[in-house]
Write a protein that holds these residues in place. Sequence first.
Motif, PDB file in Angstrom:
ATOM      1  N   GLU A  46      16.616  14.428  16.987  1.00 46.03           N
ATOM      2  CA  GLU A  46      16.342  13.177  17.695  1.00 46.03           C
ATOM      3  C   GLU A  46      15.539  12.222  16.815  1.00 46.03           C
ATOM      4  OE1 GLU A  46      17.949  12.427  20.391  1.00 46.03           O
ATOM      5  OE2 GLU A  46      18.830  14.411  20.186  1.00 46.03           O
ATOM      6  N   PHE A  47      14.577  12.759  16.068  1.00 52.58           N
ATOM      7  CA  PHE A  47      13.820  11.929  15.124  1.00 52.58           C
ATOM      8  C   PHE A  47      14.761  11.306  14.106  1.00 52.58           C
ATOM      9  CE2 PHE A  47      12.089  11.459  10.907  1.00 52.58           C
ATOM     10  CZ  PHE A  47      11.011  10.618  11.121  1.00 52.58           C
ATOM     11  N   ALA A  48      15.623  12.117  13.506  1.00 53.18           N
ATOM     12  CA  ALA A  48      16.513  11.625  12.459  1.00 53.18           C
ATOM     13  C   ALA A  48      17.484  10.584  13.006  1.00 53.18           C
ATOM     14  CB  ALA A  48      17.271  12.790  11.823  1.00 53.18           C
ATOM     15  N   ARG A  49      18.042  10.825  14.178  1.00 53.05           N
ATOM     16  CA  ARG A  49      18.944   9.834  14.776  1.00 53.05           C
ATOM     17  C   ARG A  49      18.233   8.508  14.999  1.00 53.05           C
ATOM     18  NH1 ARG A  49      21.884  13.852  19.172  1.00 53.05           N
ATOM     19  NH2 ARG A  49      23.493  14.618  17.742  1.00 53.05           N
ATOM     20  N   SER A  50      17.009   8.578  15.467  1.00 55.24           N
ATOM     21  CA  SER A  50      16.224   7.373  15.701  1.00 55.24           C
ATOM     22  C   SER A  50      15.865   6.689  14.384  1.00 55.24           C
ATOM     23  CB  SER A  50      14.962   7.734  16.485  1.00 55.24           C
ATOM     24  OG  SER A  50      14.174   6.610  16.711  1.00 55.24           O
ATOM     25  N   MET A  51      15.409   7.454  13.418  1.00 53.82           N
ATOM     26  CA  MET A  51      15.021   6.887  12.130  1.00 53.82           C
ATOM     27  C   MET A  51      16.221   6.227  11.451  1.00 53.82           C
ATOM     28  SD  MET A  51      12.636   6.176  10.026  1.00 53.82           S
ATOM     29  CE  MET A  51      11.267   7.063  10.688  1.00 53.82           C
ATOM     30  N   LEU A  52      17.383   6.824  11.557  1.00 54.19           N
ATOM     31  CA  LEU A  52      18.568   6.219  10.964  1.00 54.19           C
ATOM     32  C   LEU A  52      18.917   4.908  11.657  1.00 54.19           C
ATOM     33  CD1 LEU A  52      20.793   9.349  10.354  1.00 54.19           C
ATOM     34  CD2 LEU A  52      19.480   8.039   8.676  1.00 54.19           C
ATOM     35  N   GLY A  53      18.653   4.827  12.949  1.00 55.98           N
ATOM     36  CA  GLY A  53      18.897   3.590  13.677  1.00 55.98           C
ATOM     37  C   GLY A  53      18.022   2.443  13.208  1.00 55.98           C
ATOM     38  N   THR A  54      16.846   2.750  12.678  1.00 53.33           N
ATOM     39  CA  THR A  54      15.950   1.701  12.177  1.00 53.33           C
ATOM     40  C   THR A  54      16.384   1.193  10.809  1.00 53.33           C
ATOM     41  OG1 THR A  54      14.450   3.169  10.968  1.00 53.33           O
ATOM     42  CG2 THR A  54      13.966   2.774  13.322  1.00 53.33           C
ATOM     43  N   GLU A  55      17.190   1.975  10.122  1.00 51.57           N
ATOM     44  CA  GLU A  55      17.647   1.680   8.763  1.00 51.57           C
ATOM     45  C   GLU A  55      16.508   1.632   7.748  1.00 51.57           C
ATOM     46  OE1 GLU A  55      20.282  -1.699   8.811  1.00 51.57           O
ATOM     47  OE2 GLU A  55      21.736  -0.638  10.051  1.00 51.57           O
ATOM     48  N   LEU A  56      15.344   2.189   8.090  1.00 50.18           N
ATOM     49  CA  LEU A  56      14.217   2.195   7.149  1.00 50.18           C
ATOM     50  C   LEU A  56      14.478   3.073   5.935  1.00 50.18           C
ATOM     51  CD1 LEU A  56      11.118   2.389   9.515  1.00 50.18           C
ATOM     52  CD2 LEU A  56      11.935   0.431   8.186  1.00 50.18           C
ATOM     53  N   LEU A  57      15.364   4.036   6.073  1.00 49.73           N
ATOM     54  CA  LEU A  57      15.612   4.944   4.965  1.00 49.73           C
ATOM     55  C   LEU A  57      16.928   4.651   4.252  1.00 49.73           C
ATOM     56  CD1 LEU A  57      14.383   8.231   6.650  1.00 49.73           C
ATOM     57  CD2 LEU A  57      13.130   6.705   5.118  1.00 49.73           C
ATOM     58  N   THR A  58      17.600   3.591   4.675  1.00 53.90           N
ATOM     59  CA  THR A  58      18.875   3.229   4.071  1.00 53.90           C
ATOM     60  C   THR A  58      18.676   2.616   2.702  1.00 53.90           C
ATOM     61  OG1 THR A  58      19.837   2.876   6.241  1.00 53.90           O
ATOM     62  CG2 THR A  58      20.968   1.862   4.390  1.00 53.90           C
ATOM     63  N   ASP A  59      17.749   1.681   2.624  1.00 54.65           N
ATOM     64  CA  ASP A  59      17.505   0.940   1.396  1.00 54.65           C
ATOM     65  C   ASP A  59      16.056   1.163   0.991  1.00 54.65           C
ATOM     66  OD1 ASP A  59      17.257  -0.829  -0.660  1.00 54.65           O
ATOM     67  OD2 ASP A  59      17.916  -2.578   0.475  1.00 54.65           O
ATOM     68  N   HIS A  60      15.851   1.789  -0.129  1.00 52.64           N
ATOM     69  CA  HIS A  60      14.486   2.063  -0.545  1.00 52.64           C
ATOM     70  C   HIS A  60      14.001   1.099  -1.627  1.00 52.64           C
ATOM     71  CE1 HIS A  60      16.912   4.502  -3.290  1.00 52.64           C
ATOM     72  NE2 HIS A  60      15.898   4.519  -4.121  1.00 52.64           N
ATOM     73  N   ARG A  61      14.524  -0.115  -1.568  1.00 56.82           N
ATOM     74  CA  ARG A  61      14.001  -1.133  -2.481  1.00 56.82           C
ATOM     75  C   ARG A  61      12.522  -1.319  -2.208  1.00 56.82           C
ATOM     76  NH1 ARG A  61      17.268  -6.280  -1.409  1.00 56.82           N
ATOM     77  NH2 ARG A  61      16.696  -5.594   0.672  1.00 56.82           N
ATOM     78  N   ARG A  62      11.787  -1.569  -3.220  1.00 56.29           N
ATOM     79  CA  ARG A  62      10.333  -1.664  -3.092  1.00 56.29           C
ATOM     80  C   ARG A  62       9.868  -3.025  -2.573  1.00 56.29           C
ATOM     81  NH1 ARG A  62       9.836   3.367  -2.430  1.00 56.29           N
ATOM     82  NH2 ARG A  62      10.064   4.636  -4.261  1.00 56.29           N
ATOM     83  N   ASP A  63      10.792  -3.896  -2.156  1.00 54.39           N
ATOM     84  CA  ASP A  63      10.363  -5.190  -1.624  1.00 54.39           C
ATOM     85  C   ASP A  63      10.312  -5.186  -0.098  1.00 54.39           C
ATOM     86  OD1 ASP A  63      13.117  -5.032  -1.286  1.00 54.39           O
ATOM     87  OD2 ASP A  63      13.448  -7.161  -1.677  1.00 54.39           O
ATOM     88  N   LYS A  64      10.526  -4.039   0.520  1.00 54.37           N
ATOM     89  CA  LYS A  64      10.459  -3.924   1.969  1.00 54.37           C
ATOM     90  C   LYS A  64       9.229  -3.091   2.323  1.00 54.37           C
ATOM     91  CE  LYS A  64      15.359  -4.429   2.825  1.00 54.37           C
ATOM     92  NZ  LYS A  64      16.509  -3.863   3.514  1.00 54.37           N
ATOM     93  N   PRO A  65       8.384  -3.571   3.250  1.00 50.65           N
ATOM     94  CA  PRO A  65       7.094  -2.916   3.483  1.00 50.65           C
ATOM     95  C   PRO A  65       7.160  -1.464   3.939  1.00 50.65           C
ATOM     96  CG  PRO A  65       7.175  -5.071   4.574  1.00 50.65           C
ATOM     97  CD  PRO A  65       8.518  -4.812   4.008  1.00 50.65           C
ATOM     98  N   PHE A  66       7.928  -1.145   4.976  1.00 52.39           N
ATOM     99  CA  PHE A  66       7.924   0.230   5.472  1.00 52.39           C
ATOM    100  C   PHE A  66       8.508   1.208   4.460  1.00 52.39           C
ATOM    101  CE2 PHE A  66       6.906  -1.455   9.655  1.00 52.39           C
ATOM    102  CZ  PHE A  66       6.026  -0.486  10.120  1.00 52.39           C
TER     103      PHE A  66
END
Length: 174
Positions: A46-66
């Motif tokens: 459930e955590f992973a499904r939710s986290m993927l929905g936020t797309e916070l882990l999709t792009d790990h460019r360093r110009d995004k705060p989270f």
Amino acid sequence: MFGVEQALGNRPVDWNGAEADSSFLAVPFLPVDDAVVLHQVRHPLEFARSMLGTELLTDHRRDKPFPTAIGRHAPEVYQPERPPERAALMWQIWNTRAEAHADVTYRLEDLDAAALLRLADLVELDVSEEDAARALASVPKDVNRRNRIEGLTWRRIEPIVGQLAAHYGYRPPE
């Protein structure tokens, strides 16, 4: 108190009269002097499904705060090529680190009025049984308001989360 600006080192933690905080971004600051740490875990799928929905882990460019904050405190989260494995690794890393400093660890899915009263007592908060029941009735324990990726399966993340998930009593969904 423990937001992205604190995690990035851009702003100090300022309690400003508050007595508690609830944030996964508090984990990098543990231990906190004289703090009671309540470590709440959630089913890893459930955590992973939710986290993927936020797309916070999709792009790990360093110009995004989270993503920058996550990468600063756990760069290994971004080692897997794909976001599902990143989410699983984040669950594993963050929970392992939080549990090391926890006064109590509990599963979100098991939170009931009796457990909430015990937790309130730990932090010296006077809560009535009625208030605990009312609070729990107003907040679902099985979903949140974020977008979710329903197609993610246990089989995909189990190699990463399996051992710790079993430690917390989580099993593959039926």
